[in-house]
Write an enzyme that holds these catalytic residues in place. Structure first.
Site, PDB file in Angstrom:
ATOM      1  N   GLY A 238      -1.819   4.413  -1.174  1.00  0.00           N
ATOM      2  CA  GLY A 238      -2.165   5.855  -0.568  1.00  0.00           C
ATOM      3  C   GLY A 238      -1.092   6.739  -0.521  1.00  0.00           C
ATOM      4  O   GLY A 238      -1.353   7.921  -0.019  1.00  0.00           O
ATOM      5  N   GLU A 292       0.423  -2.017  -1.549  1.00  0.00           N
ATOM      6  CA  GLU A 292      -0.505  -1.732  -2.898  1.00  0.00           C
ATOM      7  C   GLU A 292      -0.351  -0.283  -3.407  1.00  0.00           C
ATOM      8  O   GLU A 292      -1.105   0.396  -3.427  1.00  0.00           O
ATOM      9  CB  GLU A 292      -1.812  -2.058  -2.421  1.00  0.00           C
ATOM     10  CG  GLU A 292      -2.196  -3.476  -2.082  1.00  0.00           C
ATOM     11  CD  GLU A 292      -3.667  -3.749  -1.620  1.00  0.00           C
ATOM     12  OE1 GLU A 292      -4.137  -4.803  -1.504  1.00  0.00           O
ATOM     13  OE2 GLU A 292      -4.341  -2.543  -1.370  1.00  0.00           O
ATOM     14  N   PRO A 293       0.825   0.235  -3.669  1.00  0.00           N
ATOM     15  CA  PRO A 293       1.214   1.444  -4.158  1.00  0.00           C
ATOM     16  C   PRO A 293       0.682   1.676  -5.694  1.00  0.00           C
ATOM     17  O   PRO A 293       0.890   0.825  -6.450  1.00  0.00           O
ATOM     18  CB  PRO A 293       2.510   1.818  -4.097  1.00  0.00           C
ATOM     19  CG  PRO A 293       3.178   0.393  -4.399  1.00  0.00           C
ATOM     20  CD  PRO A 293       2.260  -0.600  -3.739  1.00  0.00           C
ATOM     21  N   GLY A 294      -0.165   2.631  -5.899  1.00  0.00           N
ATOM     22  CA  GLY A 294      -0.408   2.983  -7.316  1.00  0.00           C
ATOM     23  C   GLY A 294       0.195   4.323  -7.761  1.00  0.00           C
ATOM     24  O   GLY A 294       1.302   4.301  -8.506  1.00  0.00           O
ATOM     25  N   ARG A 331      -9.547  14.434 -13.282  1.00  0.00           N
ATOM     26  CA  ARG A 331      -8.902  15.095 -11.823  1.00  0.00           C
ATOM     27  C   ARG A 331      -9.312  16.219 -11.461  1.00  0.00           C
ATOM     28  O   ARG A 331      -9.616  16.432 -10.303  1.00  0.00           O
ATOM     29  CB  ARG A 331      -7.361  14.502 -11.592  1.00  0.00           C
ATOM     30  CG  ARG A 331      -7.166  12.850 -11.821  1.00  0.00           C
ATOM     31  CD  ARG A 331      -5.870  12.517 -11.381  1.00  0.00           C
ATOM     32  NE  ARG A 331      -5.711  12.687 -10.021  1.00  0.00           N
ATOM     33  CZ  ARG A 331      -5.085  13.853  -9.078  1.00  0.00           C
ATOM     34  NH1 ARG A 331      -4.513  14.764  -9.990  1.00  0.00           N
ATOM     35  NH2 ARG A 331      -5.119  13.777  -7.877  1.00  0.00           N
ATOM     36  N   CYS A 362     -18.255  20.550 -23.713  1.00  0.00           N
ATOM     37  CA  CYS A 362     -19.307  21.392 -23.173  1.00  0.00           C
ATOM     38  C   CYS A 362     -19.795  21.196 -21.650  1.00  0.00           C
ATOM     39  O   CYS A 362     -20.740  20.656 -21.432  1.00  0.00           O
ATOM     40  CB  CYS A 362     -20.401  21.254 -24.075  1.00  0.00           C
ATOM     41  SG  CYS A 362     -19.970  21.507 -25.842  1.00  0.00           S
ATOM     42  N   GLU A 363     -18.949  21.621 -20.989  1.00  0.00           N
ATOM     43  CA  GLU A 363     -19.157  21.597 -19.387  1.00  0.00           C
ATOM     44  C   GLU A 363     -18.183  22.852 -18.887  1.00  0.00           C
ATOM     45  O   GLU A 363     -17.093  22.919 -19.071  1.00  0.00           O
ATOM     46  CB  GLU A 363     -18.580  20.334 -18.496  1.00  0.00           C
ATOM     47  CG  GLU A 363     -19.204  19.171 -19.169  1.00  0.00           C
ATOM     48  CD  GLU A 363     -20.604  18.957 -18.114  1.00  0.00           C
ATOM     49  OE1 GLU A 363     -21.157  19.636 -17.433  1.00  0.00           O
ATOM     50  OE2 GLU A 363     -21.285  18.121 -18.756  1.00  0.00           O
ATOM     51  N   TYR A 391      -4.489   7.599 -12.328  1.00  0.00           N
ATOM     52  CA  TYR A 391      -5.626   8.210 -12.462  1.00  0.00           C
ATOM     53  C   TYR A 391      -6.105   9.128 -13.448  1.00  0.00           C
ATOM     54  O   TYR A 391      -6.740  10.025 -13.371  1.00  0.00           O
ATOM     55  CB  TYR A 391      -6.151   8.651 -11.279  1.00  0.00           C
ATOM     56  CG  TYR A 391      -5.952   7.504  -9.772  1.00  0.00           C
ATOM     57  CD1 TYR A 391      -6.729   6.506  -9.982  1.00  0.00           C
ATOM     58  CD2 TYR A 391      -4.902   7.632  -9.199  1.00  0.00           C
ATOM     59  CE1 TYR A 391      -6.079   5.439  -8.811  1.00  0.00           C
ATOM     60  CE2 TYR A 391      -4.480   6.642  -8.282  1.00  0.00           C
ATOM     61  CZ  TYR A 391      -5.474   5.600  -7.951  1.00  0.00           C
ATOM     62  OH  TYR A 391      -4.985   4.606  -7.258  1.00  0.00           O
TER      63      TYR A 391
HETATM   64  C1  LIG Z   1      -6.920   2.603  -4.760  1.00  0.00           C
HETATM   65  C2  LIG Z   1      -6.341   1.445  -4.001  1.00  0.00           C
HETATM   66  C3  LIG Z   1      -4.657   1.298  -3.642  1.00  0.00           C
HETATM   67  C4  LIG Z   1      -3.885   2.420  -4.537  1.00  0.00           C
HETATM   68  O1  LIG Z   1      -4.040   3.637  -4.070  1.00  0.00           O
HETATM   69  P1  LIG Z   1      -2.802   5.112  -4.397  1.00  0.00           P
HETATM   70  O2  LIG Z   1      -3.098   5.875  -3.642  1.00  0.00           O
HETATM   71  O3  LIG Z   1      -2.788   4.904  -6.034  1.00  0.00           O
HETATM   72  O4  LIG Z   1      -1.602   4.250  -3.856  1.00  0.00           O
HETATM   73  C5  LIG Z   1      -4.503   0.520  -2.955  1.00  0.00           C
HETATM   74  N1  LIG Z   1      -4.949  -0.422  -2.560  1.00  0.00           N
HETATM   75  C6  LIG Z   1      -6.604  -0.430  -2.503  1.00  0.00           C
HETATM   76  C7  LIG Z   1      -7.253  -1.280  -1.973  1.00  0.00           C
HETATM   77  C8  LIG Z   1      -7.060   0.514  -3.411  1.00  0.00           C
HETATM   78  O5  LIG Z   1      -8.437   0.816  -3.503  1.00  0.00           O
END
Ligand SMILES: *Cc1c(COP(=O)(O)O)cnc(C)c1O
Length: 436
Positions: A238, A292-294, A331, A362-363, A391
């Site tokens: 997050g 869990e960073p994305g 996004r 077409c939106e 994303y």
């Molecule tokens: C989406 C998600 C993440 C990653 O979120 P980011 O905002 O990209 O860091 C981590 N853990 C869980 C459970 C998620 O659903």
């Protein structure tokens, strides 16, 4: 930080000229910087060096196998949300035993697959799911490792579509109820309690909600520890990134001291701030920490390159119509998100004009910017939609029967095509005439 800079008047990703990349691979094209991804991973890893931890990259942010393989070689684990993502991790050479499996609606096939591959832990989101996993584990004669996802009910101050840690969200189990579910889990013969999980939302730009959530669940964790063999606390992901003005000061590197001052006016959160805020409560708990960073790892590491097709003037607007659309990067349409747009050929003067940058779909929602002050763009010019590494491609679709865009990965002076552009044949593959 990111590695997109102008050299000799052209935007480069690391040492690769993006004009050349667009000629070589076509547009729309996602381009990712391997150096940026590794830099972000290493900074986070180093900042956490005092704490026993495992970074599980959230695959859903960008699941190209070349990126998973890059992070796997660096020692990352993975946070997966489907059987398909587990398959991708395996295809990329990742270790399933470093995978946490999240998601509110896991299927029987997905649970069986994850048990066979011996994932590190299932993040369990409901009692019904817990009972289901127990039953499937029993039928396979194994124990399923689990962490219950706690919903700490904190406000992360983020967009309502990406907030997950409030009591009204579908995610997790309520704080005042979860102890009962742990008791039940302890009674289930094929469930092995391993940890506690939470994830309060995405694109969170302050450190305080993360620390607040950990502090809020600390008394509960200490109580749970007395009764259950907890091994880890998973604090989720997050961490937010800079979307606006990541480029304005020239260097684009807001981790340097000089730019930090500027960045704090845009975004108060850096890796250092994040780790400094969460470390004291994590030390007090003393468990191994999973993260869990994305977005943090890949968001600023990618751009979507697009070419201007037409300029269209109406009575009160100028539209820059580009060859990328909302099907390639959704996004802005989905979250009203902002992506900085920069010309690939550096603007010669400081003149700016307000334009709408729109795609061919077409939106009316198919726009990347409205009334944005941008340098003049002409037909055939290339532009980069910045911070599109997370994303972006993963949410792309074939809407309007547009083939999915290609993806390229850059490392130093070299680039590699890591996903071919789809063809028209790909669009109809698997479709059949109805035979009754
Ligand atoms: C989406 C998600 C993440 C990653 O979120 P980011 O905002 O990209 O860091 C981590 N853990 C869980 C459970 C998620 O659903």
């Amino acid at each position: 930080m990111h590695s997109f800079r102008y050299h000799d008047g052209s935007l480069h990703c690391e040492g690769v000229n993006l004009e050349r990349a667009a000629e070589k691979y076509g547009t729309p094209l996602y381009v990712y910087s391997a150096g940026t991804i590794l830099d972000h991973y290493r900074r986070l890893d180093a900042a956490l060096s005092e704490i026993d931890h495992l970074i599980c990259y959230a695959v859903k942010a960008n699941s190209n196998r070349a990126i998973l393989s890059l992070l796997s070689r660096e020692g990352a684990g993975f946070d997966i949300v489907s059987g398909g993502e587990l398959f991708r991790v395996l295809a990329a050479g990742g270790d399933p035993r470093s995978c946490t499996f999240a998601g509110v609606g896991k299927s029987q096939e997905e649970i069986e697959y994850a048990l066979e591959q011996q994932v590190l832990s299932f993040n369990v989101e409901s009692e019904a799911e817990l009972a289901y996993i127990d039953r499937i584990a029993r039928s396979k004669g194994v124990q399923a490792p689990i962490a219950l996802r706690i919903n700490p009910d904190v406000d992360a101050g983020t967009h309502r579509y990406v907030s997950t840690g409030r009591s009204e969200n579908k995610f997790g189990i309520a704080l005042d109820y979860v102890a009962k579910v742990y008791e039940r889990a302890a009674q289930m013969p094929n469930i092995a309690i391993r940890g506690v999980q939470m994830h309060i939302g995405s694109q969170i730009t302050e450190a305080a909600p993360f620390a607040e959530a950990i502090t809020k669940i600390t008394p509960l964790i200490l109580r749970l520890r007395e009764r259950h063999p907890l091994e880890f606390l998973n604090v989720g992901g997050g961490i937010g990134i800079v979307y606006e003005s990541s480029f304005a000061s020239g260097s684009g590197d807001w981790w340097s001291e000089k730019d930090r001052v500027r960045a704090t006016t845009i975004l108060p959160l850096t890796i250092h701030d994040y780790v400094a805020a969460i470390s004291p409560p994590l030390r007090a708990i003393g468990l191994r920490v999973l993260l869990e960073p994305g977005r943090l790892l890949v968001g600023n590491a990618g751009v979507l390159l697009t070419r201007v097709r037409y300029i269209k003037r109406t009575e009160n607007k100028k539209f820059v119509i580009v060859d990328a659309g909302m099907n390639d990067l959704i996004r802005p349409a989905l979250y009203q998100s902002y992506h900085e747009i920069v010309p690939v050929r550096e603007a010669q003067d400081s003149a700016r004009e307000p334009v709408d940058v729109v795609g061919p779909v077409c939106e009316s929602g198919d726009f990347f910017a409205q009334d944005r002050e941008l340098p003049e763009m002409k037909e055939g010019d290339l532009a980069a939609l910045m911070s599109a590494g997370a994303y972006g491609f993963v949410m792309a679709s074939n809407y309007n029967s547009r083939p999915l865009p290609a993806e390229a990965l850059v490392s130093g002076e070299k680039s590699a095509l890591i996903r071919e552009r789809q063809t028209f044949d790909d669009l109809v593959r698997g479709e059949r005439d109805a035979v009754f």
